[in-house]
Design a protein around this motif. Structure first.
Motif, PDB file in Angstrom:
ATOM      1  N   ALA B  53       0.829  -1.205   0.000  1.00 56.24           N
ATOM      2  CA  ALA B  53       0.000   0.000   0.000  1.00 56.24           C
ATOM      3  C   ALA B  53       0.863   1.253   0.000  1.00 56.24           C
ATOM      4  O   ALA B  53       0.591   2.219  -0.729  1.00 56.24           O
ATOM      5  CB  ALA B  53      -0.925  -0.005   1.219  1.00 56.24           C
ATOM      6  N   LEU B  54       1.914   1.238   0.801  1.00 63.05           N
ATOM      7  CA  LEU B  54       2.800   2.401   0.868  1.00 63.05           C
ATOM      8  C   LEU B  54       3.469   2.654  -0.481  1.00 63.05           C
ATOM      9  O   LEU B  54       3.534   3.804  -0.951  1.00 63.05           O
ATOM     10  CB  LEU B  54       3.876   2.177   1.943  1.00 63.05           C
ATOM     11  N   GLU B  55       3.936   1.593  -1.097  1.00 61.19           N
ATOM     12  CA  GLU B  55       4.588   1.730  -2.402  1.00 61.19           C
ATOM     13  C   GLU B  55       3.627   2.365  -3.426  1.00 61.19           C
ATOM     14  O   GLU B  55       4.013   3.239  -4.207  1.00 61.19           O
ATOM     15  CB  GLU B  55       5.034   0.342  -2.874  1.00 61.19           C
ATOM     16  N   ALA B  56       2.384   1.898  -3.413  1.00 62.75           N
ATOM     17  CA  ALA B  56       1.397   2.454  -4.341  1.00 62.75           C
ATOM     18  C   ALA B  56       1.159   3.935  -4.067  1.00 62.75           C
ATOM     19  O   ALA B  56       1.123   4.772  -4.980  1.00 62.75           O
ATOM     20  CB  ALA B  56       0.090   1.673  -4.238  1.00 62.75           C
ATOM     21  N   ILE B  57       1.011   4.275  -2.803  1.00 66.48           N
ATOM     22  CA  ILE B  57       0.661   5.653  -2.456  1.00 66.48           C
ATOM     23  C   ILE B  57       1.806   6.617  -2.749  1.00 66.48           C
ATOM     24  O   ILE B  57       1.603   7.683  -3.335  1.00 66.48           O
ATOM     25  CB  ILE B  57       0.207   5.727  -0.977  1.00 66.48           C
TER      26      ILE B  57
END
Lengths: 142, 142, 142, 142, 142, 142, 142, 142, 142, 142
Positions: B53-57
């Protein structure tokens, strides 16, 4: 997180599966499917693929034993007998649920679209494999 | 699916990230976090873990360069200097975004909870590693 | 503001583009188009003209390669072969997206209106050039 | 499109300007402003910059002549006497409305944020120049 | 009906249990409790008594092992050491869940009411035995 | 109150006029017209009569020059050629707008009712003169 | 809890029974019935079985004496004359209400489904016996 | 309570009567009528009988003088010429309004039901006399 | 249109006046008053001035005889004893209602604003005369 | 209409009485009471007076036996010992319910108003006798 419940079964998805009754259908679709314009109710599982979603759902959902087949996949356009790898996986996973082995059926593409419009709910996944869509018909627990 | 946009960025998550402004915060939380009772806006990513999720955001979200640190993690209770493996991963991923390296800070557990209540939005993941929660402060693009 | 996302893609417009699937249509219309009475979903871009809106949208939207043409414009009344300057611009911009060159088609005025009613969404611009309306059909990303 | 009404005045923006009364404030903010988390009512003008938005609004909005200054801008942090170019433009445009010349005032950054929270509405633009935010206080027409 | 899920777990109740996180509380109350005026979220189980409801809930809900006691009952007014029969049953059932034995605690009547107001949800039963109310604090699954 | 905008153009009426596009119709009706049961959108102007309402609306609304007549009134039952005084006033006021003179047409009573049902909006006035109803078709501004 | 009112008559169920009029129908269905997809209004009684629900409802609901039979059950597929034990119980309970004995009728399965779609409301129980569904037609009290 | 307004004219009933126009119908029904399933808009007057409700309504509602009869009652089944006592009362009360005597008409039972479905609103009373239902058609005030 | 009811009493205004009780206040404000930001409930009478609105309202609204004065106007700033012409008209009209003569009081400007915030409803008119605002306190009818 | 249920108990009133629990209060108020501005939930019984409403409610509502008095009336201003005739009637009717005789208490006028604001619901009647207001506290049924 709950005991004995697959974490992919989110609050909304659990609500839908529990509200469905005998004969109601739920559809797992791939990332390119026009889900929002075809679904009566929509749940997104953006981080899961279609086979993970199917595995989670059949862990709790009884499949219908009163119909010819409670598992419908989409026929390959131009080659209705073909069984893409993901479809073969769908068949195997669907028969791994608590209810055991179930028959399946592939249906023509536009008939598939019509069933989606009438289905109780649609689950959107991040699946990108072709033909990564499957319709499940709920059965009974007695 | 859209070109150049990470598939974990669902319609609701994109809407939230685009609506946020300078200084607004978004929090990625693990599967056991009391998200619904603490969030002003909630997005579920039941099929992804916290680092995904962090990578996407951070692929789209600018991080704030006007504050001491735009990345806040939760201090290990009883050992505030400790850096759990997932927290180390958070720091690395946060600095992999288009804006480059950013400073980070760990904050005390209850201060963390307070920030979550005031944050613009919370993203729920299926993360099960301890301390798998991270707060991001949006920056500016000029 | 987000990295790598055209600023004309507002929160609502991003939400719509991301929610659309294969075969769903989005329409960019001019300032005089009866948008509100024809649209199922409406987004206003009062500060942009139609070509700016198109450029922003095709930067992320895959166009459909399974249909004859994923770009539909309105035929000039009384001169169906004519290609107004703005229509020529539409064709060029539509082929500048990440998916490369795409075929286009002009359709009769009332057929155009019918497609708008069935489209997933309509984007209103401040375009005042005649025939400044264009329909896009979303494709797939695999 | 309507006669004698600037096309940037969208349906929602016209509704807001007409609903406001003596002393109510409207704020034009830049593309990075945390508008959604600070606004009581929000209108987006994603394709216009702050000076275009101001020009459109003052073409219909009377400014308050009973207060010290009906136009508030944000002071440059660390240099309260500075007048950035965009602020100078704001002052000139605000005095170009039908009501003629009006006094202006710059206020400290956090006082500015507080006024935004209490303002009747906020208009989001794609402005990217620093200090591209301005508060207008509505006056009376007799 | 779903496989492996107690039929008393209705769609709304499942949704609530799945949405709760670490530290959130759910309360099972008797038929005379002023539930609607005290509950943030309300689920009715008009056909079940409090012990049946508790049994259903602890079959899926992890109880908190980080607090002194994840099970709170109401002290008998005037005899705080007393353990009414239904309270004894509550203690036994709560320790029959997948997580095994858990500590419990009785709290003063008005403190109990305060906890109900702050709880995530309240489940109304047709219980008519005195002191037939119990608060559960959700734990984690890792 | 806004500069250059007729005070009868209330917030809702301005919103409707600005949202309409080419070909959309707005109807001004008298005090006895069954407006609520026939209108898709309704605005009340309880303090104004039909000619005042018409004057306010045509001060901003372009009338359609692509149709036979953008102004429709109701034929006198039994005397379709008659032109009641209020209808004559309607014709004159409609041609006083910024767009200049426009053609008009009277239509049979039940055809009039059908157009009202399909119109974009209806404005209710306190008009009590017979035949005090008029349909306007919006045109374009280029 | 109210005096003289069966505790299974929840707030929503009482509201529905009191709102119904002469000729309106209410249906009690078993735990596997596709209630949500067939009901115009839905009440859940997850802890009660179908005969308990029937007993509660007929304690207040007058049954229609102007029709052939105010109690409809579903015919056994392939054996329309059969009377399953639960159906016999339904007949007895329905005649135990304040209105005394009432005639009953079994109808073909798909006709039963059609009546459910048109019924005023559906009550879901945890009944698991086959053919545990019954339709009641409200009568009058004079 | 307001001057000169019958106290049975509640806020919702006044709103409905004032919103109706020429030709719109309002129906007063008895306590057993299936009002909720037939009404487009519903007002309850649980403490008044049908003749009290009629008296209140005709004190303000003009009745239509352009139709054969603005007052419709239901024909006695099997004896269409009969005039039950309550129907005779209806006729007298309807002619006691400010508009004076009005003609009436009885219509066949199922035609009556159809009119109710199309009526603007239905008023539920506690009337228990047979045939205690009446339809009123609104007229004009000039 | 209804018998004996001033046509300025629109559906919403009648609903509000009838819903108010003893001690509730309604305010009539001029065209420049910040009505929307101060009102708990808002009704627009864009075509009427303040004295017309007052005349309509006092034709049905009883004024409070238990308070010092049921009619409040705003004091002239800097000259609290002054009685502007419109205020004198207000006093005369307020005493023309069915309840006869009533006392009045002028209150300081900011006290007036505070009362508006707490009032039950606000009626917006097109009044442009200064001090064209008046607060009415509802009385009782016995 | 339902068996054994007073017809004044409308759908909404039944829903409220059934939803209330031990200690929740319901208030019956007269026709002039400012009900809408003081009530958390409102039910109108426009055709019934306060004693009829009370009789209907106590036929099903248990009154609280754990408090000093479950029936509160308003003290006569200036004569706190006085017992107006309607108050005497309230006391008699309240003791006629299935629970038998209950104690009562009169409270000071402004304390009464405060209780109304905190009460679960308010029932508006057409009562016009002075002091025709009464607060009931719900008890338990075991």
């Amino acid at each position: 997180m709950l005991y004995n419940i697959n974490p992919l079964l989110s609050p909304d998805l659990l609500h839908i599966l529990r509200s469905m009754g005998h004969g109601d259908q739920i559809v797992i679709v791939d990332a390119n499917f026009p889900a929002d314009s075809h679904a009566q109710r929509l749940v997104r599982l953006d981080g899961a693929n279609a086979t993970q979603a199917l595995e989670a759902i059949v862990s709790v959902l009884p499949l219908d034993t009163y119909v010819e087949a409670p598992v419908h996949t989409m026929q390959v356009v131009g080659d209705p007998q073909a069984v893409p790898e993901i479809v073969a996986e769908f068949y195997q996973i669907a028969s791994n649920g608590p209810g055991g082995e179930v028959p399946h059926q592939s249906i023509e593409r536009f008939a598939f679209y019509e069933q989606v419009k009438n289905a109780y709910a649609v689950v959107v996944t991040n699946e990108t494999r072709l033909y990564g869509n499957v319709i499940l018909t709920k059965g009974v627990i007695g």
